[in-house]
Scaffold this motif. Structure first.
Motif, PDB file in Angstrom:
ATOM      1  N   PHE A  56      -4.114 -14.986   5.648  1.00  0.00           N
ATOM      2  CA  PHE A  56      -4.308 -13.584   6.012  1.00  0.00           C
ATOM      3  C   PHE A  56      -5.252 -13.438   7.209  1.00  0.00           C
ATOM      4  CE2 PHE A  56      -2.448 -12.202   1.892  1.00  0.00           C
ATOM      5  CZ  PHE A  56      -1.611 -11.218   2.388  1.00  0.00           C
ATOM      6  N   ALA A  57      -6.219 -14.334   7.357  1.00  0.00           N
ATOM      7  CA  ALA A  57      -7.059 -14.306   8.561  1.00  0.00           C
ATOM      8  C   ALA A  57      -6.215 -14.591   9.797  1.00  0.00           C
ATOM      9  CB  ALA A  57      -8.181 -15.336   8.435  1.00  0.00           C
ATOM     10  N   ALA A  58      -5.341 -15.603   9.695  1.00  0.00           N
ATOM     11  CA  ALA A  58      -4.439 -15.893  10.804  1.00  0.00           C
ATOM     12  C   ALA A  58      -3.521 -14.705  11.077  1.00  0.00           C
ATOM     13  CB  ALA A  58      -3.622 -17.145  10.486  1.00  0.00           C
ATOM     14  N   ARG A  59      -3.050 -14.079  10.013  1.00  0.00           N
ATOM     15  CA  ARG A  59      -2.131 -12.941  10.153  1.00  0.00           C
ATOM     16  C   ARG A  59      -2.805 -11.766  10.851  1.00  0.00           C
ATOM     17  NH1 ARG A  59       0.227 -12.842   5.021  1.00  0.00           N
ATOM     18  NH2 ARG A  59       1.609 -14.372   6.008  1.00  0.00           N
ATOM     19  N   ARG A  60      -4.067 -11.507  10.524  1.00  0.00           N
ATOM     20  CA  ARG A  60      -4.758 -10.377  11.157  1.00  0.00           C
ATOM     21  C   ARG A  60      -4.858 -10.582  12.668  1.00  0.00           C
ATOM     22  NH1 ARG A  60      -4.371  -5.716  11.216  1.00  0.00           N
ATOM     23  NH2 ARG A  60      -5.062  -5.401  13.352  1.00  0.00           N
ATOM     24  N   ASP A  61      -5.221 -11.811  13.085  1.00  0.00           N
ATOM     25  CA  ASP A  61      -5.310 -12.083  14.516  1.00  0.00           C
ATOM     26  C   ASP A  61      -3.934 -12.007  15.163  1.00  0.00           C
ATOM     27  OD1 ASP A  61      -7.046 -12.985  16.770  1.00  0.00           O
ATOM     28  OD2 ASP A  61      -5.660 -14.674  16.764  1.00  0.00           O
ATOM     29  N   HIS A  62      -2.929 -12.511  14.468  1.00  0.00           N
ATOM     30  CA  HIS A  62      -1.556 -12.482  14.967  1.00  0.00           C
ATOM     31  C   HIS A  62      -1.071 -11.049  15.157  1.00  0.00           C
ATOM     32  CE1 HIS A  62       2.862 -13.932  14.261  1.00  0.00           C
ATOM     33  NE2 HIS A  62       2.565 -13.927  15.545  1.00  0.00           N
ATOM     34  N   LEU A  63      -1.341 -10.210  14.177  1.00  0.00           N
ATOM     35  CA  LEU A  63      -0.928  -8.808  14.256  1.00  0.00           C
ATOM     36  C   LEU A  63      -1.606  -8.098  15.423  1.00  0.00           C
ATOM     37  CD1 LEU A  63      -0.923  -7.838  10.473  1.00  0.00           C
ATOM     38  CD2 LEU A  63       1.015  -7.572  12.025  1.00  0.00           C
ATOM     39  N   SER A  64      -2.933  -8.228  15.503  1.00  0.00           N
ATOM     40  CA  SER A  64      -3.663  -7.458  16.511  1.00  0.00           C
ATOM     41  C   SER A  64      -3.438  -7.980  17.920  1.00  0.00           C
ATOM     42  CB  SER A  64      -5.163  -7.460  16.181  1.00  0.00           C
ATOM     43  OG  SER A  64      -5.678  -8.778  16.205  1.00  0.00           O
ATOM     44  N   THR A  65      -3.149  -9.288  18.054  1.00  0.00           N
ATOM     45  CA  THR A  65      -3.023  -9.898  19.369  1.00  0.00           C
ATOM     46  C   THR A  65      -1.592  -9.910  19.891  1.00  0.00           C
ATOM     47  OG1 THR A  65      -4.903 -11.327  18.836  1.00  0.00           O
ATOM     48  CG2 THR A  65      -3.534 -11.985  20.705  1.00  0.00           C
TER      49      THR A  65
ATOM     50  N   GLN B 194      -3.897  -6.498  -2.306  1.00  0.00           N
ATOM     51  CA  GLN B 194      -5.064  -5.885  -1.666  1.00  0.00           C
ATOM     52  C   GLN B 194      -5.292  -6.473  -0.280  1.00  0.00           C
ATOM     53  OE1 GLN B 194      -7.326  -3.220  -2.932  1.00  0.00           O
ATOM     54  NE2 GLN B 194      -7.294  -3.338  -0.712  1.00  0.00           N
ATOM     55  N   LEU B 195      -5.162  -7.786  -0.156  1.00  0.00           N
ATOM     56  CA  LEU B 195      -5.291  -8.422   1.159  1.00  0.00           C
ATOM     57  C   LEU B 195      -4.204  -7.914   2.114  1.00  0.00           C
ATOM     58  CD1 LEU B 195      -6.066 -12.075   0.015  1.00  0.00           C
ATOM     59  CD2 LEU B 195      -7.633 -10.555   1.238  1.00  0.00           C
ATOM     60  N   GLU B 196      -3.002  -7.767   1.607  1.00  0.00           N
ATOM     61  CA  GLU B 196      -1.899  -7.244   2.415  1.00  0.00           C
ATOM     62  C   GLU B 196      -2.243  -5.849   2.944  1.00  0.00           C
ATOM     63  OE1 GLU B 196       2.911  -6.699   1.849  1.00  0.00           O
ATOM     64  OE2 GLU B 196       1.615  -6.320   0.131  1.00  0.00           O
ATOM     65  N   ALA B 197      -2.780  -4.995   2.080  1.00  0.00           N
ATOM     66  CA  ALA B 197      -3.125  -3.632   2.490  1.00  0.00           C
ATOM     67  C   ALA B 197      -4.232  -3.635   3.540  1.00  0.00           C
ATOM     68  CB  ALA B 197      -3.552  -2.819   1.267  1.00  0.00           C
ATOM     69  N   TRP B 198      -5.253  -4.450   3.342  1.00  0.00           N
ATOM     70  CA  TRP B 198      -6.356  -4.512   4.304  1.00  0.00           C
ATOM     71  C   TRP B 198      -5.895  -5.027   5.665  1.00  0.00           C
ATOM     72  CZ3 TRP B 198     -10.200  -7.378   0.541  1.00  0.00           C
ATOM     73  CH2 TRP B 198     -10.783  -6.431  -0.309  1.00  0.00           C
ATOM     74  N   VAL B 199      -5.122  -6.090   5.654  1.00  0.00           N
ATOM     75  CA  VAL B 199      -4.771  -6.781   6.902  1.00  0.00           C
ATOM     76  C   VAL B 199      -3.667  -6.051   7.663  1.00  0.00           C
ATOM     77  CG1 VAL B 199      -3.697  -8.883   7.794  1.00  0.00           C
ATOM     78  CG2 VAL B 199      -5.568  -9.039   6.153  1.00  0.00           C
ATOM     79  N   GLN B 200      -2.654  -5.557   6.942  1.00  0.00           N
ATOM     80  CA  GLN B 200      -1.479  -4.986   7.613  1.00  0.00           C
ATOM     81  C   GLN B 200      -1.562  -3.482   7.804  1.00  0.00           C
ATOM     82  OE1 GLN B 200       0.979  -8.324   5.237  1.00  0.00           O
ATOM     83  NE2 GLN B 200       2.200  -6.542   5.785  1.00  0.00           N
ATOM     84  N   GLN B 201      -2.396  -2.822   7.051  1.00  0.00           N
ATOM     85  CA  GLN B 201      -2.592  -1.371   7.200  1.00  0.00           C
ATOM     86  C   GLN B 201      -1.265  -0.626   7.218  1.00  0.00           C
ATOM     87  OE1 GLN B 201      -5.184  -0.902  10.607  1.00  0.00           O
ATOM     88  NE2 GLN B 201      -6.790  -2.143   9.697  1.00  0.00           N
ATOM     89  N   GLY B 202      -0.396  -1.013   6.304  1.00  0.00           N
ATOM     90  CA  GLY B 202       0.880  -0.314   6.142  1.00  0.00           C
ATOM     91  C   GLY B 202       2.043  -0.897   6.925  1.00  0.00           C
ATOM     92  N   LEU B 203       1.782  -1.803   7.860  1.00  0.00           N
ATOM     93  CA  LEU B 203       2.870  -2.375   8.657  1.00  0.00           C
ATOM     94  C   LEU B 203       3.699  -3.337   7.817  1.00  0.00           C
ATOM     95  CD1 LEU B 203       4.243  -2.771  11.447  1.00  0.00           C
ATOM     96  CD2 LEU B 203       2.686  -4.701  11.792  1.00  0.00           C
ATOM     97  N   GLN B 204       5.014  -3.141   7.818  1.00  0.00           N
ATOM     98  CA  GLN B 204       5.943  -4.045   7.148  1.00  0.00           C
ATOM     99  C   GLN B 204       7.118  -4.313   8.093  1.00  0.00           C
ATOM    100  OE1 GLN B 204       5.648  -5.635   4.379  1.00  0.00           O
ATOM    101  NE2 GLN B 204       3.934  -4.587   3.385  1.00  0.00           N
ATOM    102  N   PRO B 205       7.792  -5.436   7.904  1.00  0.00           N
ATOM    103  CA  PRO B 205       8.992  -5.683   8.713  1.00  0.00           C
ATOM    104  C   PRO B 205      10.053  -4.610   8.485  1.00  0.00           C
ATOM    105  CG  PRO B 205       8.290  -7.685   7.572  1.00  0.00           C
ATOM    106  CD  PRO B 205       7.491  -6.557   7.000  1.00  0.00           C
ATOM    107  N   HIS B 206      10.821  -4.321   9.517  1.00  0.00           N
ATOM    108  CA  HIS B 206      11.966  -3.432   9.355  1.00  0.00           C
ATOM    109  C   HIS B 206      13.101  -4.133   8.618  1.00  0.00           C
ATOM    110  CE1 HIS B 206       9.878  -1.712  12.933  1.00  0.00           C
ATOM    111  NE2 HIS B 206      10.171  -0.586  12.325  1.00  0.00           N
ATOM    112  N   MET B 207      13.233  -5.436   8.851  1.00  0.00           N
ATOM    113  CA  MET B 207      14.282  -6.230   8.207  1.00  0.00           C
ATOM    114  C   MET B 207      13.762  -7.642   7.979  1.00  0.00           C
ATOM    115  SD  MET B 207      18.043  -7.361   9.708  1.00  0.00           S
ATOM    116  CE  MET B 207      18.751  -5.707   9.618  1.00  0.00           C
TER     117      MET B 207
END
Length: 208
Positions: free
Chosen positions: A69-78, A116-129
């Protein structure tokens, strides 16, 4: 800002998903999409460094989840969020479904903590498909053995991957509109055709 499409590719190690991402990208570019291809864990210098730790250093399930999830947060924001804001179509080799399948179902880790980690890190973002490449774990193990030396997760036994497969099935059952099952035990040509049938109708900038 225009919003792009976020498409993820999922499946147990050896399911064959990675070999079809390039074909999907080519088909989408032919339809006028600006495509960004990436992967998890990874996709940024920081996330790639965390990937190496994740795949090759021994650790417990909570540490695995926190690292990914730490990697995912950087991946999402960057990478992912800026690309979507530009209207790009992002193709990602694995995302959070993998965490619920591997750390949740495979390791038996608390799904509520992952949520909970998913909610914190993604802030609602989910794949469309999400295209889930489903294959019996015994077949996937044969493919892995023929292809490469195993990393820490790939070295797990068939029973582990049976649990991971069940975890993916649970994610599909919870969100069947988003998660589309692709029979990855079929021939390469049949799997490729199934993937292209799902991505070719997509229009740039959003689902239609």
């Amino acid at each position: 800002m225009p919003q792009g499409l976020f498409i993820t590719f999922e499946g147990i190690d050896g399911a064959g998903k990675s070999s079809h991402i390039e074909a999907a990208a080519t088909a989408l570019r032919e339809q006028g999409h600006e495509v960004v291809m990436t992967r998890e864990p990874g996709g940024t210098p920081l996330a790639e460094a965390l990937r190496e730790l994740f795949l090759y250093r021994p650790m417990d399930a909570l540490t695995e989840a926190l690292l990914v999830f730490a990697a995912r947060r950087d991946h999402l924001s960057t990478v992912i969020e800026p690309a979507l804001q530009r209207g790009c179509t992002v193709l990602c080799d694995r995302f959070t479904d993998a965490t619920f399948a591997y750390q949740g179902a495979g390791r038996g880790f608390d799904l509520a903590v992952l949520s909970q980690l998913e909610a914190w890190v993604q802030q609602g973002l989910q794949p469309h498909m999400t295209l889930w490449f489903d294959v019996p774990p015994a077949i996937a193990a044969q493919r892995r053995a023929a292809a490469r030396a195993a990393d820490r997760l790939e070295a797990e036994d068939v029973q582990f991957f049976e649990r991971v497969r069940a975890g993916y099935e649970a994610r599909r059952a919870a969100d069947p509109t988003r998660v589309i099952c692709i029979d990855s035990g079929a021939s390469l040509e049949a799997v490729r055709a199934a993937v292209l049938a799902k991505v070719r109708p997509l229009q740039p900038g959003g689902l239609r």
